[in-house]
Motif scaffolding. Structure first.
Motif, PDB file in Angstrom:
ATOM      1  N   ASN A 124      48.090  35.393  51.233  1.00  0.00           N
ATOM      2  CA  ASN A 124      47.259  36.597  51.111  1.00  0.00           C
ATOM      3  C   ASN A 124      46.124  36.435  50.099  1.00  0.00           C
ATOM      4  O   ASN A 124      45.809  37.368  49.356  1.00  0.00           O
ATOM      5  CB  ASN A 124      48.130  37.808  50.750  1.00  0.00           C
ATOM      6  CG  ASN A 124      47.524  39.117  51.249  1.00  0.00           C
ATOM      7  OD1 ASN A 124      46.679  39.126  52.146  1.00  0.00           O
ATOM      8  ND2 ASN A 124      47.953  40.224  50.668  1.00  0.00           N
ATOM      9  N   TRP A 154      39.806  35.563  46.266  1.00  0.00           N
ATOM     10  CA  TRP A 154      40.012  37.011  46.171  1.00  0.00           C
ATOM     11  C   TRP A 154      41.454  37.309  46.585  1.00  0.00           C
ATOM     12  O   TRP A 154      41.846  37.050  47.723  1.00  0.00           O
ATOM     13  CB  TRP A 154      39.028  37.749  47.071  1.00  0.00           C
ATOM     14  CG  TRP A 154      39.075  39.242  46.933  1.00  0.00           C
ATOM     15  CD1 TRP A 154      38.487  39.998  45.958  1.00  0.00           C
ATOM     16  CD2 TRP A 154      39.724  40.168  47.814  1.00  0.00           C
ATOM     17  NE1 TRP A 154      38.744  41.336  46.166  1.00  0.00           N
ATOM     18  CE2 TRP A 154      39.503  41.469  47.291  1.00  0.00           C
ATOM     19  CE3 TRP A 154      40.485  40.027  48.976  1.00  0.00           C
ATOM     20  CZ2 TRP A 154      40.003  42.618  47.914  1.00  0.00           C
ATOM     21  CZ3 TRP A 154      40.995  41.161  49.586  1.00  0.00           C
ATOM     22  CH2 TRP A 154      40.751  42.446  49.058  1.00  0.00           C
ATOM     23  N   HIS A 155      42.245  37.837  45.642  1.00  0.00           N
ATOM     24  CA  HIS A 155      43.655  38.140  45.897  1.00  0.00           C
ATOM     25  C   HIS A 155      43.745  39.526  46.530  1.00  0.00           C
ATOM     26  O   HIS A 155      43.486  40.545  45.876  1.00  0.00           O
ATOM     27  CB  HIS A 155      44.458  38.073  44.596  1.00  0.00           C
ATOM     28  CG  HIS A 155      44.392  36.728  43.929  1.00  0.00           C
ATOM     29  ND1 HIS A 155      45.390  35.779  44.059  1.00  0.00           N
ATOM     30  CD2 HIS A 155      43.433  36.141  43.147  1.00  0.00           C
ATOM     31  CE1 HIS A 155      45.062  34.687  43.375  1.00  0.00           C
ATOM     32  NE2 HIS A 155      43.877  34.882  42.820  1.00  0.00           N
ATOM     33  N   SER A 199      46.200  41.421  47.476  1.00  0.00           N
ATOM     34  CA  SER A 199      47.215  42.375  47.001  1.00  0.00           C
ATOM     35  C   SER A 199      46.765  43.101  45.738  1.00  0.00           C
ATOM     36  O   SER A 199      47.105  44.268  45.528  1.00  0.00           O
ATOM     37  CB  SER A 199      48.534  41.648  46.744  1.00  0.00           C
ATOM     38  OG  SER A 199      48.341  40.575  45.823  1.00  0.00           O
ATOM     39  N   SER A 200      45.997  42.431  44.876  1.00  0.00           N
ATOM     40  CA  SER A 200      45.603  43.026  43.598  1.00  0.00           C
ATOM     41  C   SER A 200      44.098  43.265  43.471  1.00  0.00           C
ATOM     42  O   SER A 200      43.664  44.021  42.598  1.00  0.00           O
ATOM     43  CB  SER A 200      46.054  42.117  42.443  1.00  0.00           C
ATOM     44  OG  SER A 200      45.401  40.845  42.525  1.00  0.00           O
ATOM     45  N   GLY A 201      43.307  42.619  44.314  1.00  0.00           N
ATOM     46  CA  GLY A 201      41.860  42.738  44.190  1.00  0.00           C
ATOM     47  C   GLY A 201      41.272  41.843  43.117  1.00  0.00           C
ATOM     48  O   GLY A 201      40.060  41.880  42.860  1.00  0.00           O
ATOM     49  N   GLU A 202      42.096  40.994  42.516  1.00  0.00           N
ATOM     50  CA  GLU A 202      41.633  40.103  41.454  1.00  0.00           C
ATOM     51  C   GLU A 202      40.800  38.967  42.047  1.00  0.00           C
ATOM     52  O   GLU A 202      41.100  38.439  43.115  1.00  0.00           O
ATOM     53  CB  GLU A 202      42.831  39.538  40.695  1.00  0.00           C
ATOM     54  CG  GLU A 202      42.464  38.574  39.578  1.00  0.00           C
ATOM     55  CD  GLU A 202      43.684  37.920  38.958  1.00  0.00           C
ATOM     56  OE1 GLU A 202      43.507  37.104  38.032  1.00  0.00           O
ATOM     57  OE2 GLU A 202      44.815  38.221  39.411  1.00  0.00           O
ATOM     58  N   THR A 223      39.188  35.166  41.200  1.00  0.00           N
ATOM     59  CA  THR A 223      39.189  34.003  40.306  1.00  0.00           C
ATOM     60  C   THR A 223      38.238  32.955  40.859  1.00  0.00           C
ATOM     61  O   THR A 223      38.004  32.879  42.076  1.00  0.00           O
ATOM     62  CB  THR A 223      40.598  33.395  40.166  1.00  0.00           C
ATOM     63  OG1 THR A 223      41.077  33.030  41.475  1.00  0.00           O
ATOM     64  CG2 THR A 223      41.554  34.381  39.536  1.00  0.00           C
TER      65      THR A 223
END
Length: 435
Positions: free
Chosen positions: A132, A145-146, A148-151, A153
């Motif tokens: 994901n 872009w993660h 599940s969290s919107g983070e 990196t």
């Protein structure tokens, strides 16, 4: 003394129940109806047997003039049993519940900015992993872009790779490793959990336009017209060279069982390759399909049917074709109306999504095998070059030359409920003490 016969006016009125019933008096025989309403006790004992016969005759033999209450239009009897007419049953026949109408929202659920994304039909700069996480290449940097969290990196620092423009990205099947191809002819392998580069693969003489994983084998297609198979565990990684294309290879996709590889190129050619552990050296394709009249980049294997491949052609072709990869025959095709840039199949339905260029720059949802266009999803202002499917199979992400990434909720499905096994139920009950 004989009991007098009651007249019509002396008939007691009954209290109505439920809906009102308005008889059609013109269809009645009032004299016979009056006689039929007389109680059995009013008939002499010696006539009661004859009375019973007449009553049965009136009830179970159809005659138009002897009915007490008659309809103008009679319902037809459903069936007969032993010569006796069965009374009609007015209960509703149970019917199957109609499925609710499916509505696909034409508006993107989420929009992200993607500055410096390259508007190049032949590249592959977006991929959604099984863990994901979305990888997108913007210029010389790969961002993660993660979902599940919107983070967000940064995987690769652009300052360290100023000399390499990124031309392709592709996740491994387990979603932990990513391959990054560049215009410097190299492929970098990164461990995303540790944000660390594992190794660099070489062998091409021009930019690496497309990548595809198959277990520990990574296939790469290049502008140098070749396809190289790399075993990432080996020091000398190249295990085979797949030679057939005469121009840039821009599409690569493995079948779900990993036994076949599809490749598309700017030479308008689609190639099907048989892959086995013994494949080494220079390998020739099993089939060369030349039905397309423009570059073939969009490729996708059907998840519900083995050996079914879909391919899409460029601006001069505009066609989606479906192939039986056992015999290499095109079994169906449809004119999509515009350049086909990418293609993804639904995981839980017989549908597919294609992305397009000029004039509408839309995503289209198709039924298979009817090839009915279910919906067009519009919002991008430039051709939609890259798409990928979420791991749960519900959302399609798209990236375009307008420097935006959009998320579309296309597919809905009910997860199958797996009943618990008897041993699981009994084991769960052992821990419960009832006193």
């Amino acid at each position: 003394m004989d009991t007098p016969v009651k007249t019509q006016n002396s008939t007691p009125k009954s209290t109505p129940r439920g809906d009102r019933f308005i008889p059609n008096r013109g269809a009645m025989d009032m004299e016979i109806s009056n006689y039929n309403l007389v109680c059995k006790e009013n008939v002499p004992v010696d006539q009661r047997t004859e009375y019973s016969k007449n009553l049965a005759r009136q009830l179970f033999i159809e005659t138009n003039e002897n009915k007490i209450l008659a309809f103008k239009q009679k319902a037809q009897p459903q069936s007969q049993l032993g010569g006796m007419r069965l009374l009609m049953n007015n209960k509703k026949v149970p019917t199957a519940k109609a499925k609710p109408m499916r509505i696909i929202s034409p508006i993107a659920e989420k929009i992200l900015d993607a500055p410096d994304i390259v508007d190049d039909y032949y590249l592959n700069l977006l991929d959604w992993s099984s863990s994901n996480v979305i990888a997108v290449a913007l210029g010389t940097t790969v961002y993660l872009w993660h979902a599940s969290s919107g983070e967000v990196t940064r995987l690769m620092d652009g300052e360290e790779n100023e000399s390499m423009a990124i031309t392709s990205v592709n996740w491994s099947i387990d979603g932990t490793t990513i391959a990054v191809g560049g215009d410097d002819c190299t492929i970098q392998i990164w461990d995303c959990s540790r944000q660390k580069k594992i190794r660099t693969l070489r062998g091409h003489s021009n930019r690496v336009s497309c990548l595809a994983w198959n277990g520990t084998t990574l296939s790469s297609g290049s502008r140098d017209t070749s396809i190289l198979n790399h075993d990432v565990r080996m020091r000398e990684s190249i295990t085979a060279t797949l030679a057939s294309h005469t121009q840039e290879v821009c599409g690569l996709k493995y079948s779900s069982d990993g036994t076949q590889l599809a490749s598309g190129g700017n030479d308008n050619k689609l190639c099907i390759w048989d892959i086995s552990s013994s494949s080494s050296g220079v390998v020739s394709p099993r089939f060369e399909c030349t039905a397309h009249t423009a570059a073939v980049k969009a490729l996708g294997w059907a998840p519900f049917q083995r050996n079914l491949l879909a391919s899409g052609g460029g601006t001069q072709d505009r066609t989606i074709r479906f192939w039986n990869t056992i015999n290499g025959e095109c079994i169906n095709s449809i004119d999509a109306g515009s350049q086909v840039c990418s293609l993804v199949w639904a995981k839980h339905a017989r549908e597919l999504v294609t992305s397009h260029g000029f004039t509408d720059n839309q995503l289209s949802v198709w039924k298979y095998p009817s090839l009915v266009r279910i919906a067009d999803l519009k919002g991008h202002e430039s051709r939609v070059l890259y798409t990928s499917l979420s791991p749960d199979g519900r959302t399609v992400v798209s990236a375009a030359g307008d420097e935006t990434i959009r998320f579309w909720r296309v597919f809905e499905y009910e997860p199958k409920k797996v009943p618990a096994r008897k041993d699981e139920i009994s084991s769960s009950l052992r821990g419960i003490n009832i006193r």
